[in-house]
Each structure stands twice: as C-alpha cells, then as structure tokens.
Design an enzyme around this catalytic site. Structure first.
Site, PDB file in Angstrom:
ATOM      1  N   TYR A   1      -5.595  -5.285   3.122  1.00 41.77           N
ATOM      2  CA  TYR A   1      -4.742  -5.357   4.200  1.00 41.77           C
ATOM      3  C   TYR A   1      -3.881  -3.900   3.887  1.00 41.77           C
ATOM      4  CZ  TYR A   1      -0.623  -6.028   7.213  1.00 41.77           C
ATOM      5  OH  TYR A   1       0.471  -5.811   7.943  1.00 41.77           O
TER       6      TYR A   1
ATOM      7  N   LYS B   1      -3.081   0.020   5.716  1.00 42.27           N
ATOM      8  CA  LYS B   1      -1.840   0.613   6.394  1.00 42.27           C
ATOM      9  C   LYS B   1      -1.374   1.811   5.715  1.00 42.27           C
ATOM     10  CE  LYS B   1      -0.444  -2.833   9.127  1.00 42.27           C
ATOM     11  NZ  LYS B   1      -0.504  -2.538  10.663  1.00 42.27           N
TER      12      LYS B   1
ATOM     13  N   SER C   1       4.176  -1.580   7.229  1.00 41.61           N
ATOM     14  CA  SER C   1       4.362  -2.784   6.500  1.00 41.61           C
ATOM     15  C   SER C   1       5.242  -2.441   4.964  1.00 41.61           C
ATOM     16  CB  SER C   1       3.586  -3.720   6.132  1.00 41.61           C
ATOM     17  OG  SER C   1       3.943  -4.673   5.509  1.00 41.61           O
TER      18      SER C   1
END
Ligand code: NAD
Ligand code: UDP
Length: 337
Positions: free
Chosen positions: A150, A154, A126
């Site tokens: 989050y 990643k 992302s």
C-alpha cells in the site's frame, strides 16, 4: 463560471466529506466511483446535507474509454484523485490487486487527463510515505520509504507524478500527505463505514462503544512514548476536506508539483484517544494490551507549517470534536450505511 472538479473515489470516507466542502465553496463536482468500498447512499446523504445534487458515474479509473467519454462530455478543470484501495494488511496479501488498482489506475487516469488537456491534479497521498521518521515533527523534506505494498503504491504514484511534471511542466499537482483522518460530518449523516472488522483505531473504538466489538486491542504498550502506546496525528475529516479546497485555490496560482502535510501537528496516544472517546460517548470502554502490530512506528506527527504558509490552511477541530462527531455518526448509524 464555477469550476468543475472530477472527484475519483468521491463516494468514500474522505471523498464525500470533501464533496460537501467543495459544493459549499461554490465548485461543481462530478464523482467517479466503482463503489468497491462505498455505496451511492453516502452521496445521497451528502446531497441532503448540501441541498445540491451530486452527479456520479459508476465506473473504474482503469477504464480508459470511460475516462475519455467523461472528459469529452464534461468541462473538467481539476481532478481530485481519492480512488484507491487503502488496507495495509490486504495489500500484503494481494499486492498485484493493489498495484493494479492504485498505480495502474493512476496511470490510466493521467493518460486520459493528458489526452483531454486537463493537467490539474490533487492526489491523496499518505504520511505512510515517511516510513519510520528519524525525528519529529515530520517535514515534507524528510526522506521517504515504504514497507508494504500500500505504502509503496503511494510512493510510486508520487514519483510517477513527479516524472510527469518534469516531462511536461504544464502539469500542476498537489500531493496531499494525510496523517490520520478521523471524525465525521457534524450532522451524523455521513462517516467512516469500514467493511468487516476495522483495521484503524477510531472506527474500532466506535464499534466497541456501540456494542459491535467486545473490547479494543491496544497494539503495543512498550513504545518509547509517554504512556507506552503509539502516538499519531489524528485529523478531523472536515478539516482534511477543507485542505482540498485550499489546494484547489493553490493550484490556480502556482505551477509545479508540491507535497503538503495535512495534519494538526499534535500527537495523541492510543490511550489518549480511548479516553477522549469515553468522554464523548459517556461510557467506559474496555481494552486489552497486546503485542505491537508489525510495521507500526512508535510516533508520527506532522509539521503542518508548509500547508499553513502556502495553502493558507490549518486544522481547527480538536480531538473532542473528532470523537463527538465520530460517536454521533456511529450511534445514529450503528451498522453503517
Ligand atoms: P475509501 O475507501 O472510503 O474511499 C475510496 C473510494 O475509492 C471508495 O469509494 C472506492 O469505492 C473508490 N475506488 C477504489 N478503487 C477505485 C477504482 N479503481 N475506480 C473507481 N473508484 C475506486 O477511502 P478513504 O479513507 O476515503 O481514502 C481516500 C484516499 O485517501 C485513498 O486513496 C487512500 O489511500 C487515501 N488515504 C486515506 C487515509 C485514511 O486513513 N483514510 C490516510 C491516508 C491516505
Ligand atoms: N491501534 C490499536 N488497535 C487497533 C487499531 C490501531 O492499538 O485496533 C493503534 C496502532 O497500533 C497505531 C494507532 O492505533 O498506534 C493508529 O493506527 P491506525 O491503524 O488507525 O492508523 P495508522 O497510523 O496505522 O495508519
């Protein structure tokens, strides 16, 4: 002989659209999904779009025995790894769940791949890994950072995959850093179906347009951007899906691990997107300005040149298509699947 792609999280928003592009490009797909944020209905609809059956296994990427069985029973060539939890706010509330699902899940998956000798992987990363960029557009060589669990999950996965490649150069890994995926399949049969109140801008606007929400709350009108609202690089999910097909072709010819931005290179503000959606749905959509949302950056858009050069991929669909397709999906499926 056509290649078989194991698609983890293949019943989700980006996964279903990608399965369609994969099938249209001649790949065989096998989906592994625990349906924690999706349902088999999305796959049924993808089957009706493609006219092909899409085999799926209901299960978890943290289930090592299940993964061993899958790799033993199917000649998998590449894994496209979408499975993950993706809500920033939820990750702040439930960090262990996010690390367990996203990071441990990827470790268990990679372990099983290694045991099976399957070392080709496309990973859903992302643009959040760039944190607050020092300048724009954002290149793949920009420093990475994360400010929530989050985003950290990643980054951790990108780093563990880089370690894996350093230890065993037979691995072949594309890290695809998505900017803001929006839109839907042009058929209106599949699209984004968030559980509860949408966190993301486009599904929220779509629900205002369809009458499920009273108005959009615009988070921040005082950013250093042309109209004061946040600027992002919105990318049509069909373009994003096509990027995965190109990444598979890239993996066939190249060895190594490499990160690619998948974005359009164009920035649009919150109010730009609202106006574009108003045009698509033919209604005026109410909004209220509010405080900035903690953790949001002012502007974020990609330099997409590396993907153009190495993957031979460019986003082709514009904001009008993104809004028209999102509206078709939302208006024909006001309550989702
Ligand atoms: P999604 O929630 O629609 O799809 C994810 C799918 O993975 C769901 O079908 C869910 O049921 C499944 N899943 C989750 N955990 C699982 C597990 N442990 N085992 C098996 N299946 C599991 O999300 P999406 O928007 O399609 O995103 C796909 C990937 O792309 C995610 O990894 C996400 O973090 C990443 N990503 C998404 C965006 C975005 O804005 N949508 C942006 C950047 C990156
Ligand atoms: N946004 C907004 N109202 C909403 C949701 C989002 O104003 O209800 C803004 C948000 O502040 C950001 C942009 O829309 O500037 C995109 O946010 P989104 O959550 O869709 O994606 P992000 O870029 O945060 O991953």
């Amino acid at each position: 002989m056509s290649k078989t792609i194991l698609v983890t999280g293949g019943a989700g928003f980006i996964g279903t659209h990608t399965c369609i592009k994969l099938i249209e490009s001649g790949f065989d797909v096998l989906v592994l999904d625990n349906f924690s944020n999706s349902s088999p209905e999305s796959l049924k609809r993808a089957e009706s779009i493609t006219g092909h059956s899409i085999p799926f296994i209901e299960g978890d990427i943290n289930d090592a025995a299940l993964l061993d069985e899958i790799f033993a029973q199917h000649a998998i060539d590449v894994v496209i790894h979408f499975a993950g939890l993706k809500s920033v706010g939820e990750s702040v509330q439930q960090p262990l769940r996010y690390y367990h699902n996203n990071v441990s899940g990827t470790l268990v998956l990679c372990d099983a791949m290694q045991r099976a000798g399957v070392k080709n992987l496309v990973f859903s990363s992302s643009a959040t890994v760039y944190g607050d960029p020092a300048s724009l557009p954002i290149g793949e060589d920009f420093p990475t950072s994360a400010i929530n669990p989050y985003g950290r999950s990643k980054l951790m996965i990108e780093e563990l995959l880089a370690d894996l490649y350093r230890a065993d150069p037979e691995w072949n890994i594309a890290l695809l850093r998505y900017f803001n995926p929006v839109g839907a399949h042009p058929s209106g049969l599949i699209g984004e179906d968030p559980a509860g109140i949408p966190n993301n801008l486009m599904p929220y606007i779509a629900q205002v347009a369809v009458g499920r929400r009273a108005h959009l709350t615009v988070f921040g009108g005082d950013y250093p951007t042309p109209d004061g609202t946040g600027v992002r690089d919105y990318i049509h999910v069909m373009d994003l899906a096509a990027g995965h097909v190109q990444a598979l072709l890239w993996l066939e010819h190249r060895r190594g691990i490499k990160a690619f931005n998948l974005g359009t290179g164009q920035g649009y503000s919150v109010l730009d997107m609202l106006k574009a959606f108003e045009q698509a749905c033919g209604k005026s959509l109410p909004y209220q300005l509010a405080e900035r949302r903690p953790g949001d950056v002012a502007s974020c858009y990609a330099d997409p040149q590396l993907a153009a050069k190495e993957l031979n991929w460019r986003a082709e669909l514009d904001v009008q298509a993104m809004c028209a397709d999102a509206w078709r999906w939302q208006s024909e499926n006001p309550d989702g699947y």
